[in-house]
Every structure is written in C-alpha cells, then in structure tokens.
Design a protein around this motif. Sequence first.
Motif, PDB file in Angstrom:
ATOM      1  N   UNK A  51     -23.074 -11.049   2.396  1.00 30.44           N
ATOM      2  CA  UNK A  51     -24.072  -9.989   2.542  1.00 30.44           C
ATOM      3  C   UNK A  51     -23.414  -8.647   2.857  1.00 30.44           C
ATOM      4  N   UNK A  52     -24.172  -7.568   2.727  1.00 28.04           N
ATOM      5  CA  UNK A  52     -23.637  -6.238   3.039  1.00 28.04           C
ATOM      6  C   UNK A  52     -23.650  -5.958   4.535  1.00 28.04           C
ATOM      7  N   UNK A  53     -24.525  -6.667   5.262  1.00 32.09           N
ATOM      8  CA  UNK A  53     -24.648  -6.454   6.695  1.00 32.09           C
ATOM      9  C   UNK A  53     -24.359  -7.748   7.458  1.00 32.09           C
ATOM     10  N   UNK A  54     -23.638  -7.591   8.568  1.00 31.84           N
ATOM     11  CA  UNK A  54     -23.347  -8.747   9.417  1.00 31.84           C
ATOM     12  C   UNK A  54     -24.613  -9.161  10.173  1.00 31.84           C
ATOM     13  N   UNK A  80     -21.539 -10.430  -8.563  1.00 31.49           N
ATOM     14  CA  UNK A  80     -20.783 -11.500  -9.219  1.00 31.49           C
ATOM     15  C   UNK A  80     -21.666 -12.730  -9.432  1.00 31.49           C
ATOM     16  N   UNK A  81     -22.430 -13.055  -8.415  1.00 32.36           N
ATOM     17  CA  UNK A  81     -23.280 -14.246  -8.482  1.00 32.36           C
ATOM     18  C   UNK A  81     -24.413 -14.041  -9.485  1.00 32.36           C
ATOM     19  N   UNK A  82     -24.986 -12.848  -9.498  1.00 31.58           N
ATOM     20  CA  UNK A  82     -26.085 -12.584 -10.432  1.00 31.58           C
ATOM     21  C   UNK A  82     -25.610 -12.706 -11.877  1.00 31.58           C
ATOM     22  N   UNK A 108     -34.209  -7.789  -4.483  1.00 31.12           N
ATOM     23  CA  UNK A 108     -33.973  -6.981  -3.288  1.00 31.12           C
ATOM     24  C   UNK A 108     -32.487  -6.966  -2.950  1.00 31.12           C
ATOM     25  N   UNK A 109     -31.857  -8.122  -3.079  1.00 35.40           N
ATOM     26  CA  UNK A 109     -30.416  -8.208  -2.827  1.00 35.40           C
ATOM     27  C   UNK A 109     -29.640  -7.380  -3.852  1.00 35.40           C
ATOM     28  N   UNK A 110     -30.072  -7.427  -5.105  1.00 37.68           N
ATOM     29  CA  UNK A 110     -29.434  -6.609  -6.139  1.00 37.68           C
ATOM     30  C   UNK A 110     -29.545  -5.128  -5.786  1.00 37.68           C
ATOM     31  N   UNK A 111     -30.715  -4.715  -5.330  1.00 38.58           N
ATOM     32  CA  UNK A 111     -30.932  -3.306  -4.965  1.00 38.58           C
ATOM     33  C   UNK A 111     -30.029  -2.898  -3.802  1.00 38.58           C
ATOM     34  N   UNK A 112     -29.949  -3.757  -2.800  1.00 38.15           N
ATOM     35  CA  UNK A 112     -29.101  -3.462  -1.641  1.00 38.15           C
ATOM     36  C   UNK A 112     -27.643  -3.318  -2.062  1.00 38.15           C
ATOM     37  N   UNK A 113     -27.235  -4.114  -3.051  1.00 37.25           N
ATOM     38  CA  UNK A 113     -25.862  -4.050  -3.556  1.00 37.25           C
ATOM     39  C   UNK A 113     -25.698  -2.974  -4.638  1.00 37.25           C
TER      40      UNK A 113
END
Length: 288
Positions: A51-54, A80-82, A108-113
């Motif tokens: 993740x981008x955040x701990x 990479x996973x997408x 949402x994860x794609x957007x955050x990345x």
Amino acid sequence: MHPIAKKLTQYAQNAVFLDTETTGLDKDSEIIEIAAIDINGEILLNTTVKPTQAFSDSNEAYQVHGIAYSELLHSPSWPQVQDQLLNIIAGRPLLIYNADFDTRLMNQTAYIHQYYEVEYNAVCMMKLYSEWHAAYTQEPKKRHRLIHAAEYCGVTVNNAHRALADCMTTLAIFRHMLANCDKLFDLNSYKQRNKRIKTVANEQGRLFGQTVVITGDLSRPRAEIQQIAADAGCRCTSSVSPKTTILVLGESDMAAPSSKEKRARELQAEGHPIQILSEAEFMALLDE
C-alpha cells in the motif's frame, strides 16, 4: 431451464472467481491482497500488494484478516498487480462476493496509485446467491454473508478473510448452486403453468354434475387439466364451497395442507361429500 440456471451454466464456462483484502472500508483504503481462481480451482493470481500508506496492527481491518504492514514491504505495487490481473481475465466475467465493494476498492486503489481505472465485467455472487436461495427455498430475497452462504451450502470454510481462501469458498458455493439448479422454483413458469382458463362442462360427459377445484403446482399445465375435466363433464371453479365435489391437490399441496384443503376438510366434517384427490388419482378418474 430456470433463468438462474442459465446464468450459472454460462458463468461456468470461463468465469474467474476473485477476492480482495483491504486496509479498510473508507475512501482512503487500499487493496493489500488479491486472489483469482478459475472454475476448476486453479490459482490464476495470489499476491499481497504494497500500500501507499503504512498502517498499524490496531487497524480494524488487520483484526479481520491479520495481514500486517511489515509483510507487505516487498510486495508488488497495485499498477503491477492490475496489469497482471487484466492479462489473466482478458474480458472474462469476474464472480465476486459483494462485487460492488471489491470493484470500488480496485479502482480506488488504482486512483491512489495514480494509475488508470478499469470497468470490470463483474458479477456479484452475493446477489446471485440471494436470487438462487430465494428460488431454492421459496423465501424472500435477502442479503447473505459469505460465511452464512457457505454454511447453508455445506461448504467448510478454512482461513476465512484471506483472499485465496474466500475465492475457494465462493467457488464451492457456486458449484453447490449449479448442482442444485433442478430444484429452483420459477415463479413466472409457475404462473404460466398454473394459469386458469374458463371452461364449459360437457353435458354429455361421464362426470357431468361434478364441481372440481384444482390447487397447487401440477405436473402439466393447469389449463390442460381443466379442459380435460370439462370435456369429461366437470364444472371447474377456483374456490372451495359446499357445491364442490372434488378437490385436486397438486404436488406442492401434498406436503402441507393448503387453505383450500383445510376448507374442504371442514366441509367434509359438516357432511358434504367432497373427494380430496391427488393429481394422479384425478387423472385416473378421468381415464376410467
């Protein structure tokens, strides 16, 4: 074939079963594990995601899935996973338990990345199971948690709340649903099969003077049986009354007394000569 059976049969051709684990439920949450399998249970993807955040071990989601941030430091990032996932599914339908949540978190994860979002061909297994369960039990549709669906289907749940394990559970539920499609109740088909028609009793018929009420689900269209009865001289009505002389019980009314059977037995007790027959017994009477 029942409409749900058609769907399941179609999905059984090439569907991919997918599940994710996340850092939470809100707009800042990310996917930290994802798994995908095919209809045979072959693992197509099974990886954690950095993740981008701990997050700490006090994280509420951690209390559910037990995946610690320290385990993810060397995992691949979401882009990479997408890319790997899209190569695997290649347009195939994704069967996901609570698909709305997982697809939202994936994008949402794609957007955050800062990566691009995808319009997934996703099918919600939770909604599909709800439809199947309602048709199987003839109970109202309702929401079922994965663990409760598994319990109803006799599926043993191992290592719940990990992506691969939940994929396997969803697949086992799907297989149970597919194997029991022959027991589904189709309301539209039932209505069509049991549609009543107006008939005129044949005055020359052997059973002229008999007043017949037919109730429950039948092995052949109700209209067909009504017409055969009318040709034999029977007057067909929809409700039981003192004028009724024969009550015909369909298969669905054989297990437990219907309101019409209860009324007929009350009239019998009052001295009215009402015969209560199964469909087979009535057809035999018509064939005499």
